[in-house]
Design a protein around this motif. Sequence first.
Motif, PDB file in Angstrom:
ATOM      1  N   GLY A  94       0.798  -1.221   0.000  1.00 29.66           N
ATOM      2  CA  GLY A  94       0.000   0.000   0.000  1.00 29.66           C
ATOM      3  C   GLY A  94       0.834   1.276   0.000  1.00 29.66           C
ATOM      4  N   GLN A  95       2.152   1.118   0.124  1.00 27.35           N
ATOM      5  CA  GLN A  95       3.041   2.282   0.153  1.00 27.35           C
ATOM      6  C   GLN A  95       3.279   2.812  -1.265  1.00 27.35           C
ATOM      7  OE1 GLN A  95       4.309   3.734   3.069  1.00 27.35           O
ATOM      8  NE2 GLN A  95       2.765   2.352   3.932  1.00 27.35           N
ATOM      9  N   ALA A  96       3.475   4.112  -1.373  1.00 23.37           N
ATOM     10  CA  ALA A  96       3.702   4.743  -2.671  1.00 23.37           C
ATOM     11  C   ALA A  96       5.067   4.358  -3.217  1.00 23.37           C
ATOM     12  CB  ALA A  96       3.600   6.252  -2.548  1.00 23.37           C
ATOM     13  N   LEU A  97       5.094   3.965  -4.497  1.00 25.12           N
ATOM     14  CA  LEU A  97       6.346   3.670  -5.194  1.00 25.12           C
ATOM     15  C   LEU A  97       6.731   4.818  -6.123  1.00 25.12           C
ATOM     16  CD1 LEU A  97       5.661  -0.030  -6.254  1.00 25.12           C
ATOM     17  CD2 LEU A  97       6.910   0.798  -4.250  1.00 25.12           C
ATOM     18  N   GLY A  98       5.754   5.577  -6.574  1.00 21.47           N
ATOM     19  CA  GLY A  98       6.009   6.670  -7.499  1.00 21.47           C
ATOM     20  C   GLY A  98       4.713   7.145  -8.113  1.00 21.47           C
ATOM     21  N   ILE A  99       4.845   7.807  -9.276  1.00 21.87           N
ATOM     22  CA  ILE A  99       3.672   8.289  -9.990  1.00 21.87           C
ATOM     23  C   ILE A  99       3.737   7.856 -11.461  1.00 21.87           C
ATOM     24  CG2 ILE A  99       3.331  10.313  -8.499  1.00 21.87           C
ATOM     25  CD1 ILE A  99       4.446  11.957 -10.933  1.00 21.87           C
ATOM     26  N   VAL A 100       2.578   7.749 -12.077  1.00 20.92           N
ATOM     27  CA  VAL A 100       2.527   7.428 -13.498  1.00 20.92           C
ATOM     28  C   VAL A 100       2.936   8.687 -14.258  1.00 20.92           C
ATOM     29  CG1 VAL A 100       1.092   6.694 -15.442  1.00 20.92           C
ATOM     30  CG2 VAL A 100       0.706   5.714 -13.163  1.00 20.92           C
ATOM     31  N   HIS A 101       4.053   8.567 -14.961  1.00 20.18           N
ATOM     32  CA  HIS A 101       4.603   9.688 -15.717  1.00 20.18           C
ATOM     33  C   HIS A 101       3.991   9.769 -17.110  1.00 20.18           C
ATOM     34  CE1 HIS A 101       7.603  12.514 -17.157  1.00 20.18           C
ATOM     35  NE2 HIS A 101       7.961  11.663 -18.102  1.00 20.18           N
ATOM     36  N   GLU A 102       3.857   8.615 -17.761  1.00 14.96           N
ATOM     37  CA  GLU A 102       3.373   8.583 -19.143  1.00 14.96           C
ATOM     38  C   GLU A 102       2.817   7.202 -19.455  1.00 14.96           C
ATOM     39  OE1 GLU A 102       1.902   9.667 -21.930  1.00 14.96           O
ATOM     40  OE2 GLU A 102       3.381  11.271 -22.010  1.00 14.96           O
ATOM     41  N   LEU A 103       2.065   7.127 -20.543  1.00 11.71           N
ATOM     42  CA  LEU A 103       1.548   5.861 -21.049  1.00 11.71           C
ATOM     43  C   LEU A 103       2.284   5.544 -22.343  1.00 11.71           C
ATOM     44  CD1 LEU A 103      -2.267   6.631 -20.625  1.00 11.71           C
ATOM     45  CD2 LEU A 103      -0.732   5.527 -18.995  1.00 11.71           C
ATOM     46  N   ASP A 145       4.626   4.192 -17.716  1.00 12.32           N
ATOM     47  CA  ASP A 145       5.973   4.695 -17.439  1.00 12.32           C
ATOM     48  C   ASP A 145       5.882   5.360 -16.071  1.00 12.32           C
ATOM     49  OD1 ASP A 145       8.332   6.165 -17.257  1.00 12.32           O
ATOM     50  OD2 ASP A 145       8.073   7.178 -19.176  1.00 12.32           O
ATOM     51  N   VAL A 146       6.539   4.768 -15.080  1.00 10.49           N
ATOM     52  CA  VAL A 146       6.417   5.203 -13.690  1.00 10.49           C
ATOM     53  C   VAL A 146       7.692   5.886 -13.228  1.00 10.49           C
ATOM     54  CG1 VAL A 146       6.053   4.414 -11.308  1.00 10.49           C
ATOM     55  CG2 VAL A 146       4.807   3.327 -13.193  1.00 10.49           C
ATOM     56  N   LEU A 147       7.538   7.098 -12.715  1.00 14.13           N
ATOM     57  CA  LEU A 147       8.637   7.843 -12.107  1.00 14.13           C
ATOM     58  C   LEU A 147       8.681   7.441 -10.640  1.00 14.13           C
ATOM     59  CD1 LEU A 147      10.800  10.066 -12.148  1.00 14.13           C
ATOM     60  CD2 LEU A 147       8.957  11.721 -11.780  1.00 14.13           C
ATOM     61  N   LEU A 148       9.769   6.767 -10.236  1.00 15.47           N
ATOM     62  CA  LEU A 148       9.877   6.275  -8.867  1.00 15.47           C
ATOM     63  C   LEU A 148      10.101   7.419  -7.879  1.00 15.47           C
ATOM     64  CD1 LEU A 148      12.095   3.082  -9.319  1.00 15.47           C
ATOM     65  CD2 LEU A 148       9.616   3.205  -8.985  1.00 15.47           C
ATOM     66  N   ALA A 149       9.567   7.243  -6.691  1.00 15.26           N
ATOM     67  CA  ALA A 149       9.755   8.213  -5.620  1.00 15.26           C
ATOM     68  C   ALA A 149      11.205   8.174  -5.139  1.00 15.26           C
ATOM     69  CB  ALA A 149       8.808   7.890  -4.461  1.00 15.26           C
ATOM     70  N   ALA A 150      11.698   9.297  -4.699  1.00 17.67           N
ATOM     71  CA  ALA A 150      13.057   9.358  -4.161  1.00 17.67           C
ATOM     72  C   ALA A 150      13.115   8.621  -2.826  1.00 17.67           C
ATOM     73  CB  ALA A 150      13.475  10.817  -3.967  1.00 17.67           C
ATOM     74  N   GLY A 151      14.252   8.005  -2.556  1.00 16.90           N
ATOM     75  CA  GLY A 151      14.494   7.384  -1.261  1.00 16.90           C
ATOM     76  C   GLY A 151      13.917   5.997  -1.060  1.00 16.90           C
ATOM     77  N   LEU A 152      13.544   5.315  -2.136  1.00 19.53           N
ATOM     78  CA  LEU A 152      13.057   3.943  -1.984  1.00 19.53           C
ATOM     79  C   LEU A 152      14.219   3.045  -1.570  1.00 19.53           C
ATOM     80  CD1 LEU A 152      10.745   3.644  -5.115  1.00 19.53           C
ATOM     81  CD2 LEU A 152      10.024   3.734  -2.728  1.00 19.53           C
ATOM     82  N   PRO A 153      14.001   2.098  -0.639  1.00 19.08           N
ATOM     83  CA  PRO A 153      15.087   1.238  -0.175  1.00 19.08           C
ATOM     84  C   PRO A 153      15.750   0.462  -1.311  1.00 19.08           C
ATOM     85  CG  PRO A 153      13.096   0.887   1.133  1.00 19.08           C
ATOM     86  CD  PRO A 153      12.722   1.780  -0.013  1.00 19.08           C
ATOM     87  N   GLY A 154      17.072   0.546  -1.390  1.00 18.80           N
ATOM     88  CA  GLY A 154      17.837  -0.213  -2.366  1.00 18.80           C
ATOM     89  C   GLY A 154      17.874   0.379  -3.753  1.00 18.80           C
ATOM     90  N   VAL A 155      17.084   1.419  -4.016  1.00 22.49           N
ATOM     91  CA  VAL A 155      17.069   2.044  -5.334  1.00 22.49           C
ATOM     92  C   VAL A 155      18.117   3.157  -5.317  1.00 22.49           C
ATOM     93  CG1 VAL A 155      15.727   3.364  -7.025  1.00 22.49           C
ATOM     94  CG2 VAL A 155      14.639   1.519  -5.714  1.00 22.49           C
ATOM     95  N   PRO A 156      19.149   3.024  -6.136  1.00 19.61           N
ATOM     96  CA  PRO A 156      20.191   4.048  -6.118  1.00 19.61           C
ATOM     97  C   PRO A 156      19.647   5.393  -6.583  1.00 19.61           C
ATOM     98  CG  PRO A 156      20.529   2.528  -7.948  1.00 19.61           C
ATOM     99  CD  PRO A 156      19.384   2.002  -7.148  1.00 19.61           C
ATOM    100  N   ALA A 157      20.246   6.445  -6.064  1.00 19.09           N
ATOM    101  CA  ALA A 157      19.864   7.788  -6.498  1.00 19.09           C
ATOM    102  C   ALA A 157      20.169   7.918  -7.982  1.00 19.09           C
ATOM    103  CB  ALA A 157      20.629   8.835  -5.699  1.00 19.09           C
TER     104      ALA A 157
END
Length: 147
Positions: free
Chosen positions: A34-43, A56-68
């Motif tokens: 249920g936690q936010a992963l990001g937003i839909v950027h485009e189709l 096409d999903v723009l990931l949220a900053a600071g997700l665990p293990g996802v490099p900046a």
Amino acid sequence: MNAPILRRLRDLPTFELVADDPDPRGWTVRGSDGQALGIVHELLADPVAQRIQYLDVLLAAGLPGVPAPLPHTEQRILLPLAAVHFDAEGHNVFVTALSRETVHAYPPFIDFMLPPDFEAEMRQKLGMDTESSGNLAADNSHFQTID
């Protein structure tokens, strides 16, 4: 069989969504927790099949293990339409196969398409012969021009 050539919906001015289908651009993408992963950027659509294939999903900053992301880039992923569920009332997209703890293992999406005149402009800026018919990317399968 060749893979379809996908185009951003915004680049297809004559392509329209079915009247009753939601347009999830800007909606929050939520994982199985249920936690936010990001937003839909485009189709992304297959213009030949006339179908939306991916979000096409723009990931949220600071997700665990996802490099900046690198400078001037964004961390993005593609989600097949078949893998998501829409909550039109809450403007959410749910992908139960991913969570904040697992999204780092999902393949990133690197979006680049070369417009038809890009190669000629490159040749000009590099001082190369613009009349030459040789394709600069002919030996590099990572680049594809789309007419």
